[in-house]
Design a protein around this motif. Structure first.
Motif, short mmCIF file in Angstrom:
data_model
loop_
_atom_site.label_atom_id
_atom_site.label_comp_id
_atom_site.label_asym_id
_atom_site.label_seq_id
_atom_site.Cartn_x
_atom_site.Cartn_y
_atom_site.Cartn_z
N GLY A 29 0.77 -1.24 -0.06
CA GLY A 29 0.06 0.24 -0.01
C GLY A 29 0.72 1.17 -0.12
O GLY A 29 0.32 2.24 -0.09
N ALA A 30 2.09 0.87 -0.03
CA ALA A 30 2.94 2.26 0.20
C ALA A 30 3.13 2.77 -1.15
O ALA A 30 3.06 2.40 -2.20
CB ALA A 30 4.32 2.07 0.62
N ILE A 31 3.37 4.47 -1.26
CA ILE A 31 3.97 4.94 -2.53
C ILE A 31 5.47 5.40 -1.83
O ILE A 31 5.87 6.15 -1.02
CB ILE A 31 3.12 6.08 -2.65
N TYR A 32 6.48 4.51 -2.32
CA TYR A 32 7.67 4.35 -1.87
C TYR A 32 8.62 5.27 -2.90
O TYR A 32 8.81 5.09 -3.96
CB TYR A 32 8.36 3.03 -1.99
N GLY A 33 9.21 6.35 -2.49
CA GLY A 33 9.97 7.15 -3.12
C GLY A 33 11.38 6.75 -2.94
O GLY A 33 11.95 6.68 -2.08
N LEU A 34 12.30 6.38 -4.08
CA LEU A 34 13.44 6.20 -4.20
C LEU A 34 14.18 7.38 -4.62
O LEU A 34 14.18 7.77 -5.63
CB LEU A 34 13.67 5.07 -5.01
N VAL A 35 15.10 7.96 -3.73
CA VAL A 35 15.70 9.28 -3.94
C VAL A 35 17.26 8.98 -4.20
O VAL A 35 17.86 8.28 -3.41
CB VAL A 35 15.45 10.02 -2.75
N GLY A 36 17.65 9.56 -4.88
CA GLY A 36 19.26 9.55 -5.19
C GLY A 36 19.93 10.35 -6.30
O GLY A 36 18.91 10.52 -7.40
N GLN A 37 20.90 10.82 -6.38
CA GLN A 37 21.46 11.46 -7.42
C GLN A 37 21.80 10.77 -8.63
O GLN A 37 21.64 9.46 -8.39
CB GLN A 37 22.88 12.32 -7.04
N ASN A 38 22.13 11.57 -9.84
CA ASN A 38 22.31 10.64 -10.98
C ASN A 38 23.33 9.61 -10.79
O ASN A 38 24.79 10.10 -10.12
CB ASN A 38 22.72 11.52 -12.10
N GLY A 39 23.26 8.56 -11.03
CA GLY A 39 24.43 7.54 -10.86
C GLY A 39 24.33 6.70 -9.67
O GLY A 39 25.35 5.92 -9.30
N ALA A 40 23.35 7.14 -8.64
CA ALA A 40 23.48 6.43 -7.45
C ALA A 40 22.97 5.34 -7.41
O ALA A 40 23.42 4.37 -6.33
CB ALA A 40 22.30 7.44 -6.60
N GLY A 41 22.35 4.42 -8.59
CA GLY A 41 21.74 3.05 -8.68
C GLY A 41 20.72 2.83 -8.72
O GLY A 41 20.27 1.66 -8.44
N LYS A 42 19.69 3.95 -8.89
CA LYS A 42 18.16 3.76 -8.87
C LYS A 42 17.82 2.77 -9.77
O LYS A 42 17.11 1.82 -9.62
CB LYS A 42 17.54 5.21 -9.13
N THR A 43 18.21 3.04 -11.12
CA THR A 43 17.75 2.18 -12.22
C THR A 43 18.34 0.79 -12.05
O THR A 43 17.51 -0.08 -12.37
CB THR A 43 18.17 2.67 -13.61
N THR A 44 19.46 0.94 -11.59
CA THR A 44 20.22 -0.91 -11.36
C THR A 44 19.45 -1.51 -10.52
O THR A 44 19.01 -2.66 -10.79
CB THR A 44 21.61 -0.47 -10.97
N LEU A 45 18.88 -0.64 -9.23
CA LEU A 45 18.06 -1.41 -8.29
C LEU A 45 16.75 -2.01 -9.05
O LEU A 45 16.46 -3.17 -8.88
CB LEU A 45 18.03 -0.51 -7.17
N ILE A 46 16.03 -1.02 -9.89
CA ILE A 46 14.85 -1.46 -10.35
C ILE A 46 15.21 -2.53 -11.46
O ILE A 46 14.22 -3.51 -11.24
CB ILE A 46 14.38 -0.19 -11.00
N ARG A 47 16.24 -2.66 -11.99
CA ARG A 47 16.27 -3.58 -13.07
C ARG A 47 16.48 -5.13 -12.25
O ARG A 47 16.04 -6.06 -12.78
CB ARG A 47 17.72 -3.55 -13.68
N GLN A 48 16.86 -5.17 -11.11
CA GLN A 48 17.19 -6.27 -10.37
C GLN A 48 15.79 -6.79 -9.87
O GLN A 48 15.55 -7.96 -9.77
CB GLN A 48 18.17 -6.18 -9.00
N VAL A 49 14.84 -5.73 -9.47
CA VAL A 49 13.58 -5.95 -8.94
C VAL A 49 12.92 -6.57 -10.14
O VAL A 49 12.11 -7.81 -9.80
CB VAL A 49 13.19 -4.77 -8.16
N CYS A 50 12.86 -6.14 -11.13
CA CYS A 50 12.06 -6.67 -12.25
C CYS A 50 12.71 -7.96 -12.93
O CYS A 50 11.99 -8.37 -13.76
CB CYS A 50 11.86 -5.28 -13.41
N GLY A 51 13.81 -8.34 -12.54
CA GLY A 51 14.19 -9.23 -13.21
C GLY A 51 14.95 -9.19 -14.41
O GLY A 51 15.34 -10.14 -15.22
N LEU A 52 15.25 -8.15 -14.69
CA LEU A 52 15.95 -7.48 -16.07
C LEU A 52 17.51 -7.94 -15.71
O LEU A 52 18.07 -8.06 -16.98
CB LEU A 52 15.77 -6.02 -16.23
N GLN A 53 17.82 -8.12 -14.76
CA GLN A 53 19.23 -8.34 -14.64
C GLN A 53 19.29 -9.12 -13.14
O GLN A 53 18.43 -9.18 -12.46
CB GLN A 53 20.27 -7.09 -14.31
#
Ligand code: ATP
Length: 303
Positions: A29-53
């Motif tokens: 039920g959360a709206i979870y905000g993932l905050v980080g500067q460019n290159g912090a690793g946000k997209t990399t983290l999302i790729r692991q969650v989605c199974g893209l990597q």
């Protein structure tokens, strides 16, 4: 219950560590905000969650299923995601794009398409091809595509990127509507902190691939220092009175000071007046998400 639990996640690209023993929890039920500067690793983290990597180490647990268990395939079917730019066919209409997605997922393209277009505010786009859509309309179509199959968890990577103010408002309202009316949990990466602050119930602040802090909005509100900016004729008297009262303050110049946690304004002003200090103005200031974030990860270049 957590929709997503990440434990000691590491992602190594050759010699570069993009994620380092990162731990994270997204409650249902959360709206979870993932905050980080460019290159912090946000997209990399999302790729692991989605199974893209595949993670180099650690675990990603979705709906209670560890990413190494066979059941993870079914668990991932409960996720919808728009990672980086939405993948839409430009030469097709919005409805045709949705039909295509039903086909990809092996689902019958049923009567839900008009309702889905209605939900994302694209019901009246008719024969218009996506190449003639605004960026905001494309983003909302991307969300509609991610909604095909009725996910319980939507992951949006920088959904407000490049949008005009109206587009940002429409995406915000759509996210809030889906969260409230359909109980969809969200993970949203963003560097537009003011915008995130209007939506998020939880935050994860990441820096150099590490989770610096996870906090709920309620905890964050408590952590924010409430300041009262006081304009006076003489800050020396003000400093004396505040020291006597054991109140925390910071003198900014000869006429201004920031006072923390003023309990009662009238008593405060009267005490100052009695000591010969005239108060010209009092302004209450809340710490912003941005200043909290900068204090957390240090100065320099930030999202
Ligand atoms: P941005 O908002 O700029 O996309 P981000 O937080 O999403 O930032 P990531 O895209 O996750 O950051 O990248 C994190 C780091 O990993 C960056 O330094 C990036 O250069 C590096 N990186 C990402 N993908 C790869 C890859 N396939 N090979 C090597 N390094 C990569």
């Amino acid at each position: 219950m957590d929709v997503l639990t990440i434990t000691d996640l590491t992602k190594q690209y050759r010699h570069f560590t993009a994620l380092a023993v990162l731990t994270m929890h997204v409650p249902q039920g959360a709206i979870y905000g993932l905050v980080g500067q460019n290159g912090a690793g946000k997209t990399t983290l999302i790729r692991q969650v989605c199974g893209l990597q595949t993670p180099s180490g650690g675990t990603v647990t979705l709906f209670g299923i560890d990413h190494r268990e066979p059941g993870i395939v079914q668990a991932r079917q409960r996720i919808g995601a728009v990672v980086e730019t939405p993948s839409v066919y430009l030469d097709m209409t919005a409805a045709a794009n949705l039909r295509q997605q039903y086909q990809i997922l092996g689902l019958p393209a049923d009567e839900t398409i008009p309702a889905l277009l209605q939900t994302v505010g694209l019901a009246d786009t008719g024969k218009k091809k996506v190449k003639h859509f605004s960026l905001g309309m494309r983003q909302r179509l991307g969300i509609a595509i991610a909604l095909v199959g009725g996910p319980d968890f939507l992951i949006l990577d920088e959904p407000a990127n490049g949008l005009d103010p109206q587009g940002i408002i429409e995406i915000r309202e759509l996210i809030l509507k889906l969260n409230r009316e359909q109980q969809i949990t969200f993970l949203i990466s963003s560097h537009i902190l003011d915008e995130l602050a209007r939506l998020a119930t939880h935050y994860g602040f990441i820096d150099h691939g590490r989770m610096v802090r996870e906090v709920s909005t309620a905890e964050l509100q408590k952590a924010f220092k409430k300041r009262t900016v006081v304009t006076v004729n003489d800050t020396r008297i003000l400093a004396r009175v505040l020291t006597e009262k054991q109140m925390a303050f910071e003198i900014t110049d000869a006429h201004h000071a920031a006072v923390f946690d003023v309990p009662e304004v009238t008593a405060f002003v009267m005490a100052l007046a009695a000591a010969g200090c005239t108060v010209q103005r009092l302004t209450e200031v809340d710490e912003s998400l941005e200043s909290y974030y900068i204090n957390l990860v240090g100065g320099g270049q930030h999202a």
